[in-house]
Structure formats: structure tokens, C-alpha cells
Design a protein around this motif. Structure first.
Motif, short mmCIF file in Angstrom:
data_model
loop_
_atom_site.label_atom_id
_atom_site.label_comp_id
_atom_site.label_asym_id
_atom_site.label_seq_id
_atom_site.Cartn_x
_atom_site.Cartn_y
_atom_site.Cartn_z
N ALA A 358 0.83 -1.21 0.00
CA ALA A 358 0.00 0.00 0.00
C ALA A 358 0.86 1.26 0.00
CB ALA A 358 -0.92 -0.01 1.21
N GLU A 359 1.94 1.24 0.79
CA GLU A 359 2.83 2.41 0.83
C GLU A 359 3.44 2.67 -0.54
OE1 GLU A 359 5.62 1.35 3.81
OE2 GLU A 359 4.25 1.71 5.50
N GLU A 360 3.83 1.60 -1.23
CA GLU A 360 4.40 1.77 -2.58
C GLU A 360 3.34 2.30 -3.54
OE1 GLU A 360 6.80 2.00 -5.80
OE2 GLU A 360 7.44 1.69 -3.72
N ALA A 361 2.12 1.79 -3.44
CA ALA A 361 1.05 2.23 -4.33
C ALA A 361 0.80 3.73 -4.18
CB ALA A 361 -0.22 1.44 -4.06
N ILE A 362 0.85 4.25 -2.94
CA ILE A 362 0.62 5.67 -2.68
C ILE A 362 1.62 6.54 -3.45
CG2 ILE A 362 0.71 7.44 -0.87
CD1 ILE A 362 -1.75 5.76 -0.64
N ARG A 363 2.83 6.03 -3.63
CA ARG A 363 3.86 6.81 -4.33
C ARG A 363 3.49 7.08 -5.79
NH1 ARG A 363 7.25 3.10 -1.28
NH2 ARG A 363 8.19 4.20 0.48
N ILE A 504 2.43 -4.53 -8.12
CA ILE A 504 3.22 -4.24 -6.93
C ILE A 504 3.12 -5.44 -5.99
CG2 ILE A 504 3.60 -2.66 -5.00
CD1 ILE A 504 2.16 -0.50 -6.58
N THR A 505 4.26 -6.03 -5.65
CA THR A 505 4.28 -7.23 -4.82
C THR A 505 5.46 -7.19 -3.87
OG1 THR A 505 4.13 -9.65 -4.86
CG2 THR A 505 5.62 -8.62 -6.46
N ASP A 506 5.57 -8.20 -3.01
CA ASP A 506 6.63 -8.22 -2.00
C ASP A 506 7.78 -9.10 -2.44
OD1 ASP A 506 6.23 -11.05 -0.49
OD2 ASP A 506 4.30 -10.22 -1.07
#
Length: 529
Positions: A358-363, A504-506
Motif C-alpha cells: 500500500a505504501e508503494e502504491a501511494i507513491r 506491486i508485490t513483495d
């Protein structure tokens, strides 16, 4: 609650200690239940009742936990408590909290909430697996998979250096003491017994064995020497017997069952030329597995012999029956339509990975953007941390809408529609038609399954249909998925890969799948662990 003090005199024998431990743990569990009932508040849910700290006269302290770090924390906290008591008595008198005060500390409301945010336990969490030939090809691959799925493993191998190297690699990636290497010759009875003792001291017992150590020789029957014959019998016959026997003893004593896996061969079923010694002992090995299974059933001990050929045959049969789909390097179970997982469960599953995604998506969101968010738990995490900047957010999620309602600069549009109570989201024709009125720059969606050949899927048709509509109204589509979704196919298709622009994945996502998706022009953003 206090630690368990075992009523045992060191002058007594081991059986007396075993009896005292069993009766002491049983009494402790009942006492903990009574302690909970006396002090519980509305909404409290009882924790595990087993003692974390066990004190045995003449032996010392034994700590328990779902893994090694947790058991060590229990020990460290007990040592700290003793240090506090000692320090207090140096200055004056130590006064403990009363029972109810202690309970309210244990069950402080934020503590269970914090624990609920931890990732769900993996399939083999709390299990200990003993793998022979652990440094070799099949053994190391088995170890990597078991540890990735939560197990602790013992890598038993003649090649101690190789076993320790793999153990170090697994511990660095997955955490302290998830794996140990032990030197063991499967044909040496004393070495096998010693390896199981070492395993019991390290982890407390064994739940799974993988009988894998082996070799293969080839000679025409009339040229097969007694030395070659005995070598095959010793390693593949006697070795499998000794390892299984010691595991059987431990599993029987543990009284919680267990699983044995014998790595077999097609030669155990089909005769072939130039392999009489190898084929004969593999057939014996398979029948040994049957014999152990016949005796182990009453103790909950399961025994299976697996071969590449029989696995392929079974996979073909299951695919013909429509129960799974074959994929590169494996297979995916086809899930029938099923009720959606309640949101409260989804928000705690792989929570840490979802937050980072989620943090990466916000970027990738800029002031002035118009975006659509689905009803996934990852989208909810996005809503929690989304800054209060000028945005238009369209969503079918009640949780997302409520989370954003306090942010003055964000305009929130809810689709309306048929409410699904499990996911707290709107679906159905009304929700789908409402999306036809809008155009957004970016869509952020998730899915229950990611399959290289079959695309992105969902557990219910209604959720799949509304996500399809979200994709059609967006210029860019961001797929948000943690590692557990890879290689899965659920009931209803959401999209093919050519409709997904970004994933976006881990860091635990399957490396081969990630590479293949990049080759298909999907922008894969993989976060570091």
C-alpha cells in the motif's frame, strides 16, 4: 500466570519426570482456564493455555513457543522478572500485582489488536521437519519450501558443510534457528539415534520426516557385485528403516501424530534393465512404507511414498476431473465459488506485506488524480495512509469510504449497489452501472489468484465483474498482490495480463513468475523483504 514448577526429585527416574510433566501441564492448562474465567472482561478471548516457562529441579528452565524466537522471549522475560524482584528486595520489599491487575496487563485491549495485525501463521508453522540428504538437490528444495511455509528443519547429511551452508542461508532469510545442519550417515545406527536426539534438544521433537538420502547404481545383473548390492541395501533399505524407526519412536511418544514421506522411484513399480540392486531395494522401501503406515495409523502417523512419475500421473487424473490446472513447475487447485473471506480475517492475513504494498502504491498517486479503489484489504491500508491532498476517489468499499471521509481535500464517490456483508462492499448491476459514468487515471485492484496462464481471478463472480468494470474505466491499472496469491487460480476471471500495466508485490513473490510477467511487458515493482 506463574511458571510451571514440576514436582520431581532428581533422585527419581526419567519415567517419573515424564509423568510429572504430563500431569503438571494438564493441571496448568486447567488452572489457566479458571484464571481466565475469574478475570475476563467483555470481548476477551482466551490465549493459549500451555505454560511458557517450565522449571525442572536439577535440570533448569524449559521454554515453549510457536517458534524458537518466541520461546527465547519467554525465557528472557522470566530472567528479567527475577532480576526485577532481586533488585526490589535489595532496596526494600517486592510487591507483586494482584491476579486481576496481572490479567488486565496480559489482556490489555491493544495487545490482542497488535497480535491480530501479525501475518497469519503459515501452513507448516509450529512443525519440525527432519530431512535426510538435506544438502542435496531434492533435500535442499524440500527444505526451502518447508521453511518458506513456516516449518523448522533439520538438514541431516554426510556433507555437514553443505548442510550448514544451507541452514545459514535459510536462517538469514527466514529468521534465527529456522534450520540446523547435522552430520549423519543413514547406515550408522548410532549416528541416526544421535541426530534425532540433537533434533529433540534443538526443537523439542519431530513432526515430519523426509526420507530422501540415496544413491543410484547401474550394472547388468550378471555384473552386479555383492559390494554394489550391499551398498544399495544399506543406504536405501537400512537407511530408510533406521530413520523411520527413530522418527516413529518420537512421534509415538509425542502422541500428536506425524507424517513420513519416502522419496521413491518408478523402479519400485516397474522392472528395468541394468538396475536390479537399485530397483529391488526401492521396491522394498515402498513396502516398508506400507508396513509402517499399517502400524502407525492408530497413533496418527501417516506414511507416503512419492515418485515423480506417480505425482505426474495423479496430476493428470485430477486435471481430467477438473479439480486442478497444470502449470509450469506445478499445479493449481481450481476453487469452486465460495463465500468471500470476512474483511476482519483478510485485514490480518499477510498484513505487513499488504501495508508495504500500500505504501508503494501511494507513491504513484499525484495531487489532482482521479482513482478507483476496490474493496480489498490492501486498498483499505492505502486509504489509511493516503495524504489529505486534492483527489477524487471512486470506490465500492464501505471501509475505504469511511477511512477517507475525514480527509477534507479528497472527494469520495461510493458506487452503491448490493451490499456484501462479509467484505463490506457494494457489487451487482447497480454498482457496475454507476462506474460507467466515470473515467479515472488509475485503478488499484487486488485478486485472490494470480496465474501465469489464466490471469487474475476472484473467489466470487460479483467481485470479479466489478473489478473488470474498474479496469475498463482506468488509463492505468495497478494490481496489488502479496506472494501468497502467486500460482493460485480462483473461481472467476478478473483480467488477462495484457490489461494489467503495473504489479506491486513483495520480496517473497515467485522469482520465475515475476520474470515471466516482465517479459510480457507488465511493470513489476517488487519490494525488498
Amino acid at each position: 500466570m506463574s511458571p510451571l514448577f514440576v514436582d520431581w526429585d532428581p533422585s527419581q527416574d526419567v519415567q517419573a519426570l515424564i509423568d510429572s510433566l504430563k500431569s503438571g501441564i494438564a493441571s496448568y492448562k486447567e488452572a489457566y482456564k479458571a484464571y481466565f474465567e475469574r478475570n475476563k472482561n467483555a470481548g476477551d478471548i482466551i490465549d493459549e493455555t500451555a505454560p511458557r516457562v517450565i522449571l525442572i529441579p536439577g535440570i533448569g528452565m524449559v521454554n515453549t513457543g510457536k517458534n524458537v524466537p518466541n520461546s527465547r522471549i519467554s525465557g528472557a522475560l522470566f530472567h528479567r522478572a527475577i532480576a526485577v524482584i532481586r533488585g526490589a528486595t535489595t532496596l526494600g520489599e517486592f510487591v507483586s500485582l494482584n491476579e486481576n491487575e496481572s490479567f488486565n496487563v496480559d489482556y490489555w485491549p491493544l495487545e490482542p489488536y497488535k497480535l491480530s495485525l501479525a501475518p497469519a501463521e503459515a501452513e507448516f508453522s509450529r512443525k519440525v521437519a527432519f530431512i535426510t540428504g538435506g544438502a542435496g538437490g531434492i533435500g535442499s528444495a524440500t527444505a526451502r519450501r518447508l521453511v518458506a511455509d513456516g516449518a523448522h528443519v533439520i538438514l541431516a547429511d554426510l556433507n555437514l558443510e553443505g548442510a550448514q551452508k544451507l541452514a545459514d542461508e535459510l536462517n538469514e532469510k527466514y529468521g534465527e534457528l529456522r534450520a540446523i545442519g547435522v552430520k549423519m550417515d543413514v547406515t550408522n545406527e548410532e549416528a541416526v539415534i544421535a541426530a534425532f536426539k540433537e533434533s529433540a534438544l534443538a526443537y523439542g521433537g519431530v513432526d515430519i520426516i523426509v526420507n530422501n538420502a540415496g544413491l543410484a547404481t547401474s550394472s547388468p545383473f550378471d555384473e552386479t557385485s555383492l559390494k554394489e548390492w550391499n551398498l544399495n541395501m544399506n543406504v536405501l533399505g537400512t537407511g530408510y528403516f533406521l530413520v523411520a524407526r527413530e522418527a516413529f519412536k518420537q512421534m509415538k511418544q509425542q502422541t500428536i501424530g506425524g507424517s513420513m514421506v519416502f522419496v521413491g522411484s518408478k523402479n519400485s513399480i516397474y522392472a528395468g534393465k541394468n538396475a536390479s540392486a537399485y530397483s529391488s531395494v526401492k521396491a522394498m522401501e515402498t513396502h516398508l512404507a506400507r508396513c509402517i503406515a499399517a502400524e502407525g495409523g492408530e497413533f496418527g502417523i501417516r506414511v507416503n511414498s512419492v515418485t515423480e512419475e506417480t505425482i505426474r500421473r495423479d496430476l493428470d487424473k485430477l486435471e481430467d476431473e477438473g479439480k486442478l490446472l497444470r502449470s509450469h513447475g506445478g499445479a493449481i487447485r481450481v476453487k469452486e465459488s465460495q463465500p468471500e473471506t470476512p474483511f476482519r480475517e483478510r485485514e490480518t492475513m499477510n498484513a505487513e506485506q499488504k501495508r508495504r504494498i500500500a505504501e508503494e502504491a501511494i507513491r504513484h498517486i499525484e495531487p489532482g488524480d482521479r482513482i478507483v479503489l476496490d474493496a480489498s484489504s490492501t486498498a483499505w491500508y492505502m486509504a489509511q495512509i493516503l495524504p489529505d491532498i486534492p483527489l477524487t476517489v471512486v470506490t465500492n468499499s464501505i471501509k475505504v469510504a469511511l477511512e477517507l471521509s475525514s480527509k477534507d481535500k479528497i472527494q469520495v464517490i461510493s458506487t452503491g449497489g448490493l451490499l456484501t456483508r462479509g467484505s463490506l462492499s457494494y457489487v451487482g448491476p447497480l454498482a457496475e452501472r454507476s462506474l460507467d459514468f466515470y473515467h479515472v487515471e488509475k485503478a488499484f485492484i487486488s485478486g485472490k489468484g494470480l496465474h501465469l496462464q489464466k490471469g487474475v481471478s476472484e473467489s466470487s463472480e460479483s467481485q470479479a465483474l466489478i473489478k473488470q468494470k474498474m479496469i475498463t474505466i482506468a488509463d492505468e491499472v495497478f494490481l496489488l498482490a502479496d506472494y501468497s496469491k502467486f500460482g493460485q487460480q480462483s473461481f472467476a476471471l478478473v483480467s488477462r495480463w495484457d490489461q494489467i500495466h503495473h504489479l506491486i508485490t513483495d520480496g517473497r513473490a515467485d522469482a520465475e513468475a515475476v520474470n515471466q510477467l516482465r517479459e510480457r511487458s507488465v511493470d513489476v515493482i517488487q519490494l525488498n523483504d
